[in-house]
Design an enzyme around this catalytic site. Structure first.
Site, PDB file in Angstrom:
ATOM      1  N   SER A   1       0.812  -1.210   0.000  1.00  0.00           N
ATOM      2  CA  SER A   1       0.000   0.000   0.000  1.00  0.00           C
ATOM      3  C   SER A   1       0.849   1.266   0.000  1.00  0.00           C
ATOM      4  O   SER A   1       1.577   1.545  -0.934  1.00  0.00           O
ATOM      5  CB  SER A   1      -0.951  -0.045   1.200  1.00  0.00           C
ATOM      6  OG  SER A   1      -1.877   1.003   1.172  1.00  0.00           O
TER       7      SER A   1
ATOM      8  N   ARG B   1      -2.852   5.652  22.383  1.00  0.00           N
ATOM      9  CA  ARG B   1      -3.147   4.254  22.046  1.00  0.00           C
ATOM     10  C   ARG B   1      -1.878   3.563  21.544  1.00  0.00           C
ATOM     11  O   ARG B   1      -1.021   4.196  20.899  1.00  0.00           O
ATOM     12  CB  ARG B   1      -4.245   4.145  20.980  1.00  0.00           C
ATOM     13  CG  ARG B   1      -3.922   4.830  19.680  1.00  0.00           C
ATOM     14  CD  ARG B   1      -4.958   4.546  18.592  1.00  0.00           C
ATOM     15  NE  ARG B   1      -4.904   3.169  18.135  1.00  0.00           N
ATOM     16  CZ  ARG B   1      -4.133   2.745  17.127  1.00  0.00           C
ATOM     17  NH1 ARG B   1      -3.346   3.603  16.485  1.00  0.00           N
ATOM     18  NH2 ARG B   1      -4.163   1.481  16.762  1.00  0.00           N
TER      19      ARG B   1
ATOM     20  N   THR C   1       1.712  -2.258  15.208  1.00  0.00           N
ATOM     21  CA  THR C   1       2.787  -2.901  14.452  1.00  0.00           C
ATOM     22  C   THR C   1       4.182  -2.754  15.065  1.00  0.00           C
ATOM     23  O   THR C   1       5.095  -3.441  14.638  1.00  0.00           O
ATOM     24  CB  THR C   1       2.841  -2.326  13.028  1.00  0.00           C
ATOM     25  OG1 THR C   1       3.013  -0.897  13.106  1.00  0.00           O
ATOM     26  CG2 THR C   1       1.548  -2.628  12.273  1.00  0.00           C
TER      27      THR C   1
END
Length: 564
Positions: free
Chosen positions: A80, A516, A520
């Site tokens: 992506s 948060r 990954t």
């Protein structure tokens, strides 16, 4: 090497082709010291570590096909918006949807199996858990983006498919949304849920024909499309052959096969992260024009424009969602349905606070906030008749429930106005790629809405004013020490850190902030917004500093700049 003797003690419950799978697995051994995890984007890491994973994904996809009565399963090789030396692989379900979360742990276990024997045991466990009839045929359709590593990864995928005896279709270089479309269209061809002609020309014709049915008037405002030097450049050039010749578009960053330029200083992620015009568009995009950026696999979209003084203005996923939601709620009203579909919006905590207020208060629409990750947004949007979801990064689409599609198809308008709007709604269903976020489909949708509303980019931007915000990454020893609730908007641990967040946010007008963990890497994301740029930056710095104090790296290993 997993020779015949090492495999003899295995007591497998399912009749897998053991010898073929073991021999293929030995050709792609798992690299030592690398741990893989299947997430929203599938597996993703540096391409040099991915061949063993892609081989195993081929086998998993084939088993998924067997589980779905031999329907086609999609496999997309892409990273992506990531740098060119990264790559990834993900599985696409029969209706173009993402792999269900209950399969993700099994994918992770299979990818991390250290040898052929443990690989086979993990496959056997998967088959037993989901009651897969191994004797059934299996079918997979796959594609890749333009990364140089794609060819080697496709070879690994093909070996996995061959080892398990899978029928396969190689679609070559395609956008991620095209692969999702092809998967669904192939599986639904000739049924009541027929999604379109299962081919790339069929994809272009569906979008272009819907666009032609919807467009109201000629608009001479130039549109500059930044293709991120990725596969979107190929798709855009091909699509233009199907669109009206007066579609005013300039394609930029189309150096698809030039090494090192994919997503480099361009593309949707660059625009969102840097909040500035890609350098390659300076002098190309002028005041009065509209610009938009795709990402490397064309599933994200970011709009922008220059004001008369040359100032840059970004129209991100929140702005796109607000435009689409407002348009759809008005369109549904004009159709005159006896029982109108319920229109709703799904966001994450990263959505700008003023976009939330606009959707809820100005447009009066129900809105749901979910955890970060497209899979969470997609599932929440399915609960509405017409569900609109976009992440702030520009990834999103519109979903139509089966009941809503029946309502639209069977509606009998009572007035010319109702008839016109019902025809529009039918065309919009065809224009939107509901399988996944599709930057090209979304771009055409935005252009249609602006055409209908007679909006330029500045008018669209004026729907609401974004609150200034800042996103900071803080490196930490262990991201698992940070736990959240309320769609990741509040920390449950460390509890004292959340108390500090609450105390600081309360000091700022329109203040909002949350912390948060990254999905990954061992890092924590700190988000802050406030009434002014100075206050948003100040709040973010305070929260980031305290976050580091609670979970930062040891002083001996602390990098020179721990905030990036």
């Amino acid at each position: 090497m997993a020779g015949p003797q090492s495999l003899k003690p295995l007591q497998l419950k399912n009749n897998l082709p053991v010898s073929e799978l073991a021999a293929a697995c030995d050709k792609y051994p798992k690299p030592e010291g690398h741990v893989y995890s299947y997430g929203t984007a599938g597996f993703r890491t540096q391409s040099k570590w991915l061949e063993s994973v892609v081989f195993r994904v081929g086998v998993i996809a084939a088993l998924r096909s067997k589980r779905h009565s031999s329907k086609f399963i999609g496999v997309m090789i892409t990273a992506s918006h990531n740098p060119e030396d990264d790559n990834g692989v993900k599985i696409v379900d029969p209706r173009g949807e993402m792999l269900p979360t209950d399969w993700e742990p099994y994918c992770t276990t299979i990818a991390n199996a250290p040898d052929a024997a443990s690989f086979l045991v993990a496959l056997d466990d998967l088959c037993s858990k989901f009651k897969i009839d191994v004797s059934k045929p299996c079918k997979v359709i796959y594609a890749r983006d333009t990364r140089p590593s794609g060819l080697a990864l496709v070879a690994a995928l093909q070996l996995g498919l061959k080892a398990i005896g899978c029928e396969a279709i190689d679609e070559g270089i395609r956008t991620t949304p095209q692969l999702h479309y092809l998967t669904r269209a192939t599986n639904t061809e000739g049924t009541k849920d027929d999604y379109g002609v299962p081919s790339i020309p069929g994809y272009y014709e569906k979008l272009a024909n819907a666009y032609k049915r919807l467009i109201r008037r000629r608009d001479d405002t130039p549109l500059v499309v930044d293709c991120a030097n990725g596969v979107g450049a190929i798709a855009m050039k091909e699509l233009l052959e199907y669109l009206p010749k007066d579609f005013q578009v300039t394609l930029a960053n189309t150096d698809v096969f030039v090494p090192g330029v994919l997503n480099h200083l361009c593309g949707a992620d660059f625009v969102k992260t840097k909040q500035e015009l890609p350098p390659s568009l300076k002098g190309v995009l002028k005041p009065g024009h509209r610009g938009c950026s795709l990402d490397g696999d064309a599933d994200r979209l970011m709009y922008f424009y220059l004001d008369p003084k040359g100032g840059f203005h970004m129209l991100d996923g929140d702005k796109i969602a607000a435009l689409i939601a407002g348009y759809f709620v008005d369109k549904v009203k004009l159709c005159g349905f006896k029982e109108p579909p319920r229109v709703g919006v799904v966001q994450t905590a990263y959505a700008n606070g003023n976009s939330t207020k606009y959707i809820q208060k100005t447009k009066g629409l129900p809105l749901v906030c979910v955890s970060t990750g497209v899979k969470h947004l997609h599932h929440a949007a399915e609960k509405f008749g017409i569900g609109i979801y976009f992440e702030a990064n520009g990834h999103g689409t519109v979903l139509f429930s089966s009941d809503t599609l029946d309502t639209i198809r069977n509606h009998e308008p009572q007035t010319p106005t109702q008839d016109d709007n019902t025809k529009d709604l039918k065309a919009l269903v065809d224009l939107i790629n509901s399988t996944v976020g599709d930057a090209i489909s979304d771009m055409l949708l935005v252009e249609v809405i602006l055409n209908h509303l007679r909006y330029d980019a500045q008018a669209w931007d004026s729907l609401y004013t974004d609150l200034p915000n800042r996103l900071v990454k803080v490196l930490v020893r262990n991201r698992d020490e940070f736990q959240t609730e309320d769609a990741e908007r509040r920390l449950t641990h460390p509890a004292d850190l959340q108390k500090f967040v609450d105390s600081q946010v309360a000091k700022y007008p329109d203040g909002r902030g949350f912390i948060r963990p990254s999905g990954t890497e061992d890092a924590v994301r700190v988000y802050a917004e406030a009434a002014s740029r100075f206050e948003a930056d100040q709040l973010a710095n305070y929260l980031a500093g305290w976050t580091y104090d609670f979970g930062g790296m040891d002083p001996a290993s602390r990098p020179k700049e721990y905030l990036r």
